[in-house]
Scaffold this active site. Structure first.
Site, PDB file in Angstrom:
ATOM      1  N   GLN A 165      -0.774  -6.169  -7.948  1.00  0.00           N
ATOM      2  CA  GLN A 165      -2.539  -6.648  -7.269  1.00  0.00           C
ATOM      3  C   GLN A 165      -2.612  -8.341  -8.000  1.00  0.00           C
ATOM      4  O   GLN A 165      -3.174  -9.421  -7.221  1.00  0.00           O
ATOM      5  CB  GLN A 165      -3.372  -6.803  -6.811  1.00  0.00           C
ATOM      6  CG  GLN A 165      -3.550  -4.977  -6.050  1.00  0.00           C
ATOM      7  CD  GLN A 165      -4.318  -4.252  -5.852  1.00  0.00           C
ATOM      8  OE1 GLN A 165      -4.669  -3.445  -5.650  1.00  0.00           O
ATOM      9  NE2 GLN A 165      -5.457  -5.114  -5.365  1.00  0.00           N
ATOM     10  N   ARG A 217     -11.373  -0.777  -1.809  1.00  0.00           N
ATOM     11  CA  ARG A 217     -11.518  -1.651  -0.519  1.00  0.00           C
ATOM     12  C   ARG A 217     -13.174  -1.948  -1.366  1.00  0.00           C
ATOM     13  O   ARG A 217     -13.743  -1.610  -0.557  1.00  0.00           O
ATOM     14  CB  ARG A 217     -11.390  -1.298   0.155  1.00  0.00           C
ATOM     15  CG  ARG A 217     -10.128  -2.171   1.012  1.00  0.00           C
ATOM     16  CD  ARG A 217      -9.969  -2.036   1.612  1.00  0.00           C
ATOM     17  NE  ARG A 217      -9.587  -2.431   3.488  1.00  0.00           N
ATOM     18  CZ  ARG A 217      -8.231  -2.614   4.228  1.00  0.00           C
ATOM     19  NH1 ARG A 217      -7.792  -0.758   4.608  1.00  0.00           N
ATOM     20  NH2 ARG A 217      -8.124  -3.306   4.717  1.00  0.00           N
ATOM     21  N   CYS A 218     -13.740  -2.134  -3.012  1.00  0.00           N
ATOM     22  CA  CYS A 218     -15.318  -1.776  -3.156  1.00  0.00           C
ATOM     23  C   CYS A 218     -16.271  -3.036  -3.309  1.00  0.00           C
ATOM     24  O   CYS A 218     -17.133  -3.263  -3.395  1.00  0.00           O
ATOM     25  CB  CYS A 218     -15.273  -1.070  -4.269  1.00  0.00           C
ATOM     26  SG  CYS A 218     -15.105  -1.270  -5.814  1.00  0.00           S
TER      27      CYS A 218
END
Lengths: 290, 157, 788
Positions: free
Chosen positions: C221, C368-369
């Site tokens: 990513q 997704r924190c």
């Protein structure tokens, strides 16, 4: 991805061919049909057979579901999907469709077979409980011909069945009786998961009383046995809430659940009771309506 | 051993070990990389293809077992430059994000619509219940399949 | 909702440009990369959680006819590569040398002709271990007799990693000691979970000894950050490293760290002279790559009897596994956890976070924190609900009473965040309206009379995302500002090069829409280039919902720079002063006579042509920008969940889920909705079924999808979405980012709903995952045992 260790492959064209291959290749040979019990184990290298005998071509010979001589006969190569969709089975044994809807998932049901499921004999496997509750009989063929084995004798322990070396399960027979009702209840954490606990019940009525009962639990015993004491508690009395409660309590008492990620043993024992009760209630409704 | 089968309507043939899984046979032996894989335990369904018209998890089938059978992969959905309505539906309804589960989902949709041209939302949920999507939360996948059901005559390139 | 049939010029619903290749199965994921002569790697991993390595015998593996090389920790040690830095200023073993420190840790790496042979060869490597005592309970990590896991680190004589705090301890204690307040205390663990994208992690390394160039296809990513780190760690010149993140099958934070497998693939390529591919299997993904959460939190909330919340204190024990490999800005070892004050106007707040090592996989920040915002939101939303229960005030009403008011923005919290904008009451009202909240409560009362367990759960969250201002936010010393480059070709088509890396978020479409909105070039005429470090400007990548806030801003700025340049060129072409021209309908026209104008396409040609340009104006129509955000952005949302619990079995059925999100301006509402749907499904998994569990020997019990459960289409309801739009005042587009919001807001909504359903049984709290067994347990005892 994890992949199987090497093995030799043979394809059988008939049942006798398959048995002959098993005989020739010896105990390191395994039959593979749907492959959805065996291949996952082989990919994780928990099973490493040296030979696989592919019996999928036997589907034309053994893929049937038919009525004959007061029985429903299901060929060992009948796929879960066929069993789920069978109107014949749904009419006589509603428990079967209820169970199949909760077994695995659609692509897996397209391949997995009743023979594979029963012979894998996983203690959490649903068709084993279904067949036990319905008083089914397994037909096993070997080099010397066929023999029949009742479900309690067929399942001998976790992952152990009465099918011997160079033998093959070819058919499952379920007797048709009047005034029947059956149901299946299952709790699982998610679609496709093994049961946390499950109960299959069948009732046959004689007038207003229970003439015979079949109760088999899944995932709460070392193997799928009938809860015979619970069954006996129902015979000869009307199918009432009280009767169901009593039978369910006995079934729960008699089972041997193991605590794991799905839940502690006392929860599973509670489910055994709750699900047996619910399944009996629905089976009775169906029996009374039949 | 030599594996002979029909893939996307054409004969296909290659050498493979008995243990070669169908998913790897398709990807590596036949170069059809649209079929994906995502787990080791037959749970995720990223590998779904149609074998004789039915969704099958190709990671749990030996290539040898597919010998003599017909396989449809995602590459076979488009015909003569026309997208299948399921493919168009996934575009119209944002039924894909990362695209990894998409080939399997579309093939299952295709098989579902072939036998049930007007499925309800619940029937669609059941049909795709063996396949995981981590991106879409499933809502738009269901909408995409409904779109395909409603636009079975409309295809665009 | 479907895409429209017309392509809008800028923001709006439009079909995705990337879809045509994906629906044809023509995505190019790492496992699709195939190079001539490519070999395949596989990692041998430790079956034990804590053990000394006595010996590693690779001789049998080396004799396998298809094996080309076997790398061990000793081999790497000789090159100084056995250890690598993590993104948290710790070190992590690439291949174990002295000890193994978690089950699944990499011990050796085999390279063979094909994947199947590599797997076979793993079984031929013989490792002798000497077992050591195992530590899996972080609460025991600092006991005097706890085994010291990181004895490789000089001066490390315990399992302590860090202590961190935020807020005002004294002020908070003063509030709690106030005689009139009600205090509620609760242990609130957030269990260890794993993001498990559908595509596992992997890489193809191709080192060319002649040119000295390393090409590395990788599921990353953050390709540029990886490139720089490889240069620093491996001593390879950075200009000779090309990291290519092709199509990625989901990331969710799992694909931010550098994993040992990548490094081994690089070393393998150098050693063999051939490309080496390494793709992990699912068990490896679940048991060795970046997990998420694992925060043991203890919350204390103080409020007046009438429901005015006064103070909040949280003490956290953070389990980081065997190596501290969390990825968050370096000044924040607990990420952004100090946003635990949530959406409320508090008098005082204070938190402590203590990080420890255990014999488990390394990580913690993922899934997704938004850098621990999920933990913070869960904590505060459970505490507020516990308070509502204690005070017997409706949970919506209690929140409304304590929200930061819209006139208080920008609002600085007691822990140092300055929220940019918000109208929380509007969002909450909208959720209440969509849900039909009053009617649901009436229905609940009726059902309770009949012994049915219906629950309604509310949650409201504020996130801090879009890291971030480079003076405050860096990862491994790399400031979190991102670049963008825009080039408009002579025929008016454009290429936008960005630093962020989508794993499904639709950047090829949404970023083209940004250029379209600013310049009027249709999105189909804007090619978005991303993922290849040779082709794109530097940036810190996609995670923490930062793509739109940071890179989206950079794209807007660079498009405006092009527009400014176009104005100057137009002034030369039209012979007007630049100040007399205005931008209208994608065209520069003179403010007076509206017949004379130049479209951006005409200006593009002119800029490349023979037109005489004003002094100081260079030709062509290009621009670049680096955007250093002035602040983070603060999306928020109001979620309502309706559940029906079967009291006989403990099964929880999700009946409805309403989510109202405010992420500021929405570039493509279709894409925004899709992001929300996905995060909601993840929240269902986290709340109801996910747990990376261990036994006392450190065996991971959740190493496959058979036991690490991901929701299917059967476990999720239809999602009901609503929106409010409160732009970010400091963002060029007013957009805030939304990728993680729904994973932040959904677990507390679901747990609050289940606890609400079980209220007749005296249940105040249930720990996640709220499995049927736990529900039943809570009904018997009024509470549950926390997950191990």
């Amino acid at each position: 991805m994890q992949v199987p260790a090497p093995f030799d492959y043979a394809r059988a064209s008939t049942v006798d061919d398959a048995i002959g291959l098993l005989e020739r290749l010896g105990p390191e040979a395994r039959l593979v049909a749907g492959g959805h019990s065996l291949l996952p184990m082989m990919k994780l290298r928990l099973a490493t057979p040296e030979h696989l005998v592919d019996i999928n071509p036997l589907e034309s010979e053994l893929g049937y579901i038919r009525e004959a001589d007061g029985e429903i006969r299901i060929g060992a190569l009948a796929r879960h999907r066929d069993i789920l969709e069978s109107e014949l089975l749904a009419k006589h044994f509603p428990m079967i469709r209820e169970a199949e809807e909760l077994i695995a998932d659609p692509p897996v049901r397209n391949r997995g077979t009743i023979g594979g499921a029963l012979c894998q004999a996983d203690p959490s496997e649903d068709l084993s409980a279904v067949c036990a509750a319905l008083g089914a009989v397994a037909v096993i063929r070997g080099r010397d011909g066929e023999r029949t084995v009742e479900m309690p004798e067929f399942h001998q322990g976790p992952y152990e069945t009465a099918v011997g070396d160079a033998e093959m399960l070819v058919e499952v027979r379920i007797p048709i009786r009047e005034h029947a009702g059956s149901a299946y209840e299952k709790v699982k954490r998610r679609t496709g998961d093994w049961a946390t606990a499950a109960a299959g019940t069948a009732l046959w009525l004689d007038g207003s009383d229970v003439a015979a009962a079949g109760i088999a639990l899944s995932a709460v015993n070392p193997s799928n046995v009938r809860s015979t004491r619970a069954e006996e508690a129902l015979v000869g009395r009307p199918p009432t809430e009280e009767a169901f409660a009593e039978a369910a309590a006995i079934a729960a008492e008699d089972c041997e659940p193991i605590g794991d990620l799905r839940g502690p043993a006392d929860y599973k024992r509670h489910l055994a009771r709750e699900l047996t009760h619910r399944a009996l209630r629905r089976a009775a409704e169906r029996a009374l309506a039949s | 051993m030599k594996i002979n089968l029909t893939v996307n309507g054409e004969p296909a043939s290659a050498e493979a070990e008995p243990r070669t899984l169908l998913v790897h046979f398709l990807r590596d032996s036949l170069g059809l990389r649209g079929t994906h894989w995502g787990c080791d335990t037959t749970n995720c369904g990223a590998c779904v293809v149609l074998v004789d018209g039915e969704p099958v998890k190709s990671c749990t089938m030996l290539a040898a077992m597919a010998d003599g059978h017909e396989v449809l992969t995602v590459e076979g959905l488009e015909r003569e430059g026309q997208l299948d309505p399921v493919q168009q539906g996934f575009i119209e309804e944002h039924g894909l994000q990362c695209g990894f589960c998409t080939p399997g989902m579309m093939l299952t949709a295709r098989a579902l619509l072939d036998s049930n041209p007007n499925p309800s939302e619940d029937e669609i949920r059941v049909a795709i219940s063996g396949q995981i999507c981590r991106c879409t939360g499933y809502k738009n996948i269901i909408a995409s399949i409904r779109w395909a059901a409603e636009h079975s005559e409309e295809v665009t390139a | 909702m479907a895409a429209t049939t017309e392509t809008p010029t800028g923001f709006g619903r439009m079909k995705r440009k990337e879809d045509p290749r994906f629906v044809r199965g023509q995505g190019n994921y790492v496992d699709d990369v195939s190079l001539p002569g490519m070999l395949h790697g596989a990692a041998l991993r430790s079956p034990l959680a804590h053990a000394r390595i006595v010996s590693v015998d690779t001789s049998a593996a080396l004799q396998h006819p298809k094996v080309r090389a076997v790398i061990t920790g000793k081999d790497l040690e000789a090159q100084g590569l056995a250890w690598m830095p993590t993104l948290s200023a710790d070190t992590q073993a690439v291949l174990a040398t002295d000890k193994v420190r978690f089950q699944g840790q990499e011990v050796a790496f085999v390279i063979a002709d094909d994947h199947y042979a590599a797997r076979d060869a793993l079984e031929l490597i013989d490792v002798e271990y000497e077992e050591l005592p195992v530590l899996v309970d972080p609460r025991k990590a600092l006991d005097p007799d706890a085994p010291v896991i990181r004895d490789d680190k000089e001066g490390q004589d315990s399992n302590h990693i860090f202590d961190w705090e935020a807020g005002d301890q004294a002020e908070t204690e003063r509030v709690f000691e106030d005689a009139d307040v009600v205090v509620v205390t609760q242990e609130i663990p957030f269990q260890r979970v794993h993001p498990c994208p559908l595509e596992t992690c992997g890489a193809v390394a191709d080192y060319n000894a002649v040119t000295g160039k390393l090409r590395l296809w990788c599921t990353t990513q953050a390709p540029h950050a990886h490139r720089t780190l490889y240069a620093l760690v491996a001593g390879l010149p950075e200009h000779k490293i090309q990291v290519i993140a092709p199509d990625i099958g989901g990331g969710f934070g799992n694909k931010v760290p550098i994993y040992p497998g990548y490094v081994c693939a690089v070393v393998g390529s150098i050693v063999t002279g051939k490309p080496v591919k390494w793709m992990e299997d699912r068990t490896e993904n679940l048991t060795s790559t970046g997990f998420a959460r694992d925060y043991l939190m203890r919350g204390r909330i103080a409020a007046d009897r009438d429901g005015r919340i006064r103070g909040l204190r949280v003490d956290v024990l953070a389990d980081h596994g065997a190596f501290n490999a969390t990825a968050q800005p370096s000044k924040y070892p607990a990420g952004f956890f100090h946003i635990f004050t949530g959406s409320y106007d508090l008098e005082a707040a204070y938190c402590t976070v203590k990080g420890v090592y255990t014999n488990k996989a390394p990580g913690g920040v993922a899934y997704r924190c938004s850098f621990r915002v999920t933990e913070a939101a869960y904590l505060v939303e459970r505490m507020v609900d516990l308070l509502a229960d204690e005070l017997e005030i409706d949970p919506v009403e209690l929140r409304m009473k304590n929200f930061i008011r819209s006139d208080q923005f920008p609002y600085t919290t007691k822990t140092g965040w300055t929220y940019d904008s918000g109208d929380y009451h509007a969002a909450m009202n909208e959720a209440v309206r969509i849900a039909g909240y009053e009617e649901l409560r009436r229905e609940q009362a009726e059902r309770r009379q009949r012994g049915e367990c219906m629950g309604i759960g509310v949650s409201f969250f504020t996130e801090t995302v879009g890291a971030g201002p480079r003076k405050d936010m860096d990862i491994a010393g790399l400031g979190m500002a991102d670049g963008a480059e825009l080039r408009v070709h002579p025929t008016g088509k454009a290429v936008l090069r960005i630093s962020v890396k989508t794993q499904g978020q639709g950047h090829e479409t949404t970023f083209a829409q940004i250029v379209a909105e600013e310049l009027g070039i249709p999105p189909d005429d804007v090619e978005v280039v991303h993922g290849d470090t040779d082709q794109t400007p530097f940036g810190l990548g996609t995670y923490g919902s930062r793509s739109t806030p940071v890179s989206g801003a950079a794209a807007a700025i660079v498009a405006r720079k092009v527009r400014d340049k176009a104005r100057l060129i137009a002034s030369a072409a039209l012979e007007f002063s630049p100040d007399d021209l205005e931008w209208e309908n994608c065209c520069l026209i003179d403010k007076g006579a509206t017949e004379k104008g130049q479209t951006i396409q005409e200006l593009a040609l002119a800029s490349h042509g023979a037109l005489e340009l004003p002094d100081g104006v260079e030709g062509h129509l290009d621009a670049e920008a680096v955007y250093n955000p002035p602040n983070l952005t603060y999306p928020y949302g109001a979620y309502i969940c309706v559940v029906d619990v079967d009291p006989g079995t403990g099964e929880v059925k999700l009946r409805r889920f309403i989510s109202v999100d405010d992420c500021g301006v929405r570039i493509n509402p279709m894409v925004v909705e899709g992001q929300i749907h996905g995060g909601l499904a993840e929240g269902v998994g986290i709340a109801l079924m996910q747990h990376v569990a261990f036994d006392e020997q450190g065996n991971c019990l959740s190493g496959s999808f058979m036991d690490y459960l991901v929701p299917s289409s059967m476990e999720v309801p239809d999602w009901e979405l609503g929106e409010t739009v409160t732009p970010s005042p400091h963002h060029p587009l007013g957009a805030k980012g939304v990728g993680e919001s729904s994973n932040v807001g959904s677990p507390p909504a679901i747990v609050n709903a289940v606890v609400d359903a079980l209220e007749p049984f005296g249940v105040r709290h249930v720990d996640m995952p709220v499995t049927p067994a736990r529900v039943w347990e809570a009904m018997q005892k009024g509470t549950t045992e926390p997950p191990q």
